[in-house]
Design an enzyme around this catalytic site. Structure first.
Site, PDB file in Angstrom:
ATOM      1  N   ASP A 136       0.860  -1.199   0.000  1.00 25.82           N
ATOM      2  CA  ASP A 136       0.000   0.000   0.000  1.00 25.82           C
ATOM      3  C   ASP A 136       0.889   1.238   0.000  1.00 25.82           C
ATOM      4  O   ASP A 136       2.066   1.177   0.345  1.00 25.82           O
ATOM      5  CB  ASP A 136      -0.906   0.011   1.240  1.00 25.82           C
ATOM      6  N   SER A 137       0.294   2.360  -0.373  1.00 25.48           N
ATOM      7  CA  SER A 137       1.024   3.623  -0.328  1.00 25.48           C
ATOM      8  C   SER A 137       1.418   3.968   1.108  1.00 25.48           C
ATOM      9  O   SER A 137       2.415   4.647   1.335  1.00 25.48           O
ATOM     10  CB  SER A 137       0.154   4.731  -0.908  1.00 25.48           C
ATOM     11  N   TYR A 194      -0.527   8.526  -2.522  1.00 23.06           N
ATOM     12  CA  TYR A 194      -0.410   8.278  -3.950  1.00 23.06           C
ATOM     13  C   TYR A 194      -1.559   8.938  -4.721  1.00 23.06           C
ATOM     14  O   TYR A 194      -1.439   9.227  -5.900  1.00 23.06           O
ATOM     15  CB  TYR A 194      -0.467   6.762  -4.225  1.00 23.06           C
ATOM     16  N   GLY A 195      -2.686   9.097  -4.023  1.00 18.54           N
ATOM     17  CA  GLY A 195      -3.917   9.540  -4.685  1.00 18.54           C
ATOM     18  C   GLY A 195      -3.816  10.866  -5.405  1.00 18.54           C
ATOM     19  O   GLY A 195      -4.613  11.157  -6.301  1.00 18.54           O
ATOM     20  N   CYS A 255      -3.600  -1.024  -2.312  1.00 14.27           N
ATOM     21  CA  CYS A 255      -3.799   0.384  -2.659  1.00 14.27           C
ATOM     22  C   CYS A 255      -4.604   0.493  -3.959  1.00 14.27           C
ATOM     23  O   CYS A 255      -4.193  -0.030  -4.991  1.00 14.27           O
ATOM     24  CB  CYS A 255      -2.431   1.029  -2.830  1.00 14.27           C
ATOM     25  N   ASN A 256      -5.728   1.180  -3.878  1.00  9.85           N
ATOM     26  CA  ASN A 256      -6.562   1.345  -5.084  1.00  9.85           C
ATOM     27  C   ASN A 256      -5.885   2.205  -6.122  1.00  9.85           C
ATOM     28  O   ASN A 256      -6.034   1.987  -7.314  1.00  9.85           O
ATOM     29  CB  ASN A 256      -7.896   1.990  -4.720  1.00  9.85           C
ATOM     30  N   THR A 257      -5.156   3.209  -5.653  1.00 10.58           N
ATOM     31  CA  THR A 257      -4.506   4.115  -6.598  1.00 10.58           C
ATOM     32  C   THR A 257      -3.455   3.335  -7.389  1.00 10.58           C
ATOM     33  O   THR A 257      -3.381   3.450  -8.621  1.00 10.58           O
ATOM     34  CB  THR A 257      -3.894   5.320  -5.861  1.00 10.58           C
ATOM     35  N   CYS A 292     -11.111   2.794  -1.784  1.00  7.52           N
ATOM     36  CA  CYS A 292      -9.874   3.321  -1.194  1.00  7.52           C
ATOM     37  C   CYS A 292      -9.626   2.567   0.113  1.00  7.52           C
ATOM     38  O   CYS A 292     -10.579   2.267   0.845  1.00  7.52           O
ATOM     39  CB  CYS A 292     -10.034   4.820  -0.921  1.00  7.52           C
ATOM     40  N   THR A 293      -8.347   2.307   0.370  1.00  6.39           N
ATOM     41  CA  THR A 293      -7.996   1.543   1.575  1.00  6.39           C
ATOM     42  C   THR A 293      -8.620   2.101   2.861  1.00  6.39           C
ATOM     43  O   THR A 293      -9.025   1.356   3.735  1.00  6.39           O
ATOM     44  CB  THR A 293      -6.462   1.571   1.782  1.00  6.39           C
ATOM     45  N   HIS A 294      -8.653   3.431   2.947  1.00  2.00           N
ATOM     46  CA  HIS A 294      -9.065   4.063   4.199  1.00  2.00           C
ATOM     47  C   HIS A 294     -10.584   4.067   4.416  1.00  2.00           C
ATOM     48  O   HIS A 294     -11.039   4.263   5.539  1.00  2.00           O
ATOM     49  CB  HIS A 294      -8.604   5.520   4.221  1.00  2.00           C
ATOM     50  N   GLU A 329      -6.807   9.481   8.833  1.00  2.00           N
ATOM     51  CA  GLU A 329      -5.462   9.516   9.416  1.00  2.00           C
ATOM     52  C   GLU A 329      -5.400  10.399  10.660  1.00  2.00           C
ATOM     53  O   GLU A 329      -4.549  10.221  11.517  1.00  2.00           O
ATOM     54  CB  GLU A 329      -4.444   9.959   8.357  1.00  2.00           C
TER      55      GLU A 329
HETATM   56  N1  DGL Z   1      -4.005   3.740  -0.342  1.00  2.00           N
HETATM   57  C1  DGL Z   1      -4.615   4.747  -1.182  1.00  2.00           C
HETATM   58  C2  DGL Z   1      -5.746   4.123  -1.985  1.00  2.00           C
HETATM   59  O1  DGL Z   1      -6.300   3.103  -1.643  1.00  2.00           O
HETATM   60  C3  DGL Z   1      -5.147   5.898  -0.361  1.00  2.00           C
HETATM   61  C4  DGL Z   1      -4.072   6.749   0.250  1.00  2.00           C
HETATM   62  C5  DGL Z   1      -3.225   7.453  -0.780  1.00  2.00           C
HETATM   63  O2  DGL Z   1      -3.748   8.285  -1.553  1.00  2.00           O
HETATM   64  O3  DGL Z   1      -2.053   7.142  -0.818  1.00  2.00           O
HETATM   65  O4  DGL Z   1      -6.099   4.670  -3.001  1.00  2.00           O
END
Ligand code: DGL
Length: 275
Positions: free
Chosen positions: A13-14, A45-46, A76-78, A193-195, A161
């Site tokens: 993940d990011s 990363y987003g 990580c979705n991004t 998104c992970t969060h 966060e």
């Molecule tokens: N982990 C990223 C995602 O799932 C979210 C946090 C980021 O933007 O790095 O897209």
């Protein structure tokens, strides 16, 4: 860094949001050993361009394969949206022809198609994921008549966060983000998104009760279990010591404290460098 013969399931993940997904994976499949890498030094990363996310993701892939991951899941979705396809189609055949990298978009998409009755699906995600159009592409591939509505939600990652999920401001922000999707008559909402899984209860209170929420942290473990059943040649190679190793490109108190919160118990993190 780690003994040669051990083969891990890699989760990338990011940052630390993916620890939420990892927690559910470990709960479903506790026997395996895991290697978690968060690129905290370069997160989020987003908000980065596709090209940069691809470069970062490639470095993570190198690092994880060198350190004995048998395969990697991009939590990580991004990264799943901006880099995964190119990594699968161009990078792996050249560098790691026998290795696999899997993402979280397709498991979420498949589950959404099964759950949706009216074929109107909403997506909330980072700016980068929304702009990539990957969710739309994958949904339409399976169900060409599907209607997809997306909304980027850039404030939600910092809210999680900062531990602000239950504040009044968060409720208002969520209402604003979700209203346009509700107005389109969606019956299924993907938390892309992970969060966002951390905000599931708050989101559930705002959207109407007949909208199904697809949370990747819940979907991915089941899909991974199926994947390992279908691929005994991969499953056989996996270390079965039930150990979880955490690595991060930056060591911050936030990673350890929020990571421990997301994982449900105290984690020990080691700092590594990818470039
Ligand atoms: N982990 C990223 C995602 O799932 C979210 C946090 C980021 O933007 O790095 O897209």
């Amino acid at each position: 860094m780690l003994k040669n013969k051990q083969k891990f399931i890699g989760v990338f993940d990011s940052g630390f949001g993916g620890i939420n997904t990892l927690r559910k994976i470990v709960k479903e499949l506790p026997v395996y050993s895991y290697f978690y890498l968060g690129d905290t030094a370069r997160a989020p990363y987003g908000t980065h361009s596709k090209e940069i996310v691809y470069e970062f993701a490639k470095q993570a892939v190198d690092f994880m394969f060198v350190n004995n991951c048998e395969f990697i899941i991009f939590a990580c979705n991004t990264a799943s949206s901006d880099a995964l396809r190119k990594i699968q189609q161009e990078y792996l055949p050249k560098r790691y022809p026998n290795k696999r990298v899997l993402g979280v978009v397709i498991p979420a998409v498949e589950e959404a198609i099964v759950k949706s009755r009216n074929k109107k699906i909403g997506i909330i995600a980072t700016e980068g994921t929304v702009q990539s159009g990957v969710f739309i592409k994958e949904l339409v591939k399976i169900e060409p008549k599907i209607k997809v509505f997306q909304n980027p939600c850039p404030l939600l990652v910092p809210i999680v966060e900062e531990g602000e999920q239950n504040s009044k401001a968060t409720k208002i922000i969520l209402e604003n983000y979700l209203k346009p999707l509700k107005n389109k008559g969606i019956d299924t909402l993907i938390l892309g998104c992970t969060h966002y899984g951390i905000l599931e209860n708050q989101i559930r209170k705002i959207i109407v009760s007949n909208i199904t929420i697809i949370s990747e942290a819940k979907v991915v473990p089941k899909k991974l279990k199926d994947y390992l059943k279908k691929h005994p040649e991969i499953e056989r190679k996996l270390e079965k010591n039930g150990v979880v190793h955490f690595y991060s490109t930056d060591l911050t108190n936030k990673f350890t404290s929020l990571g421990s919160k997301f994982f449900g118990k105290k984690i020990k993190v080691q700092k590594v460098s990818l470039n």
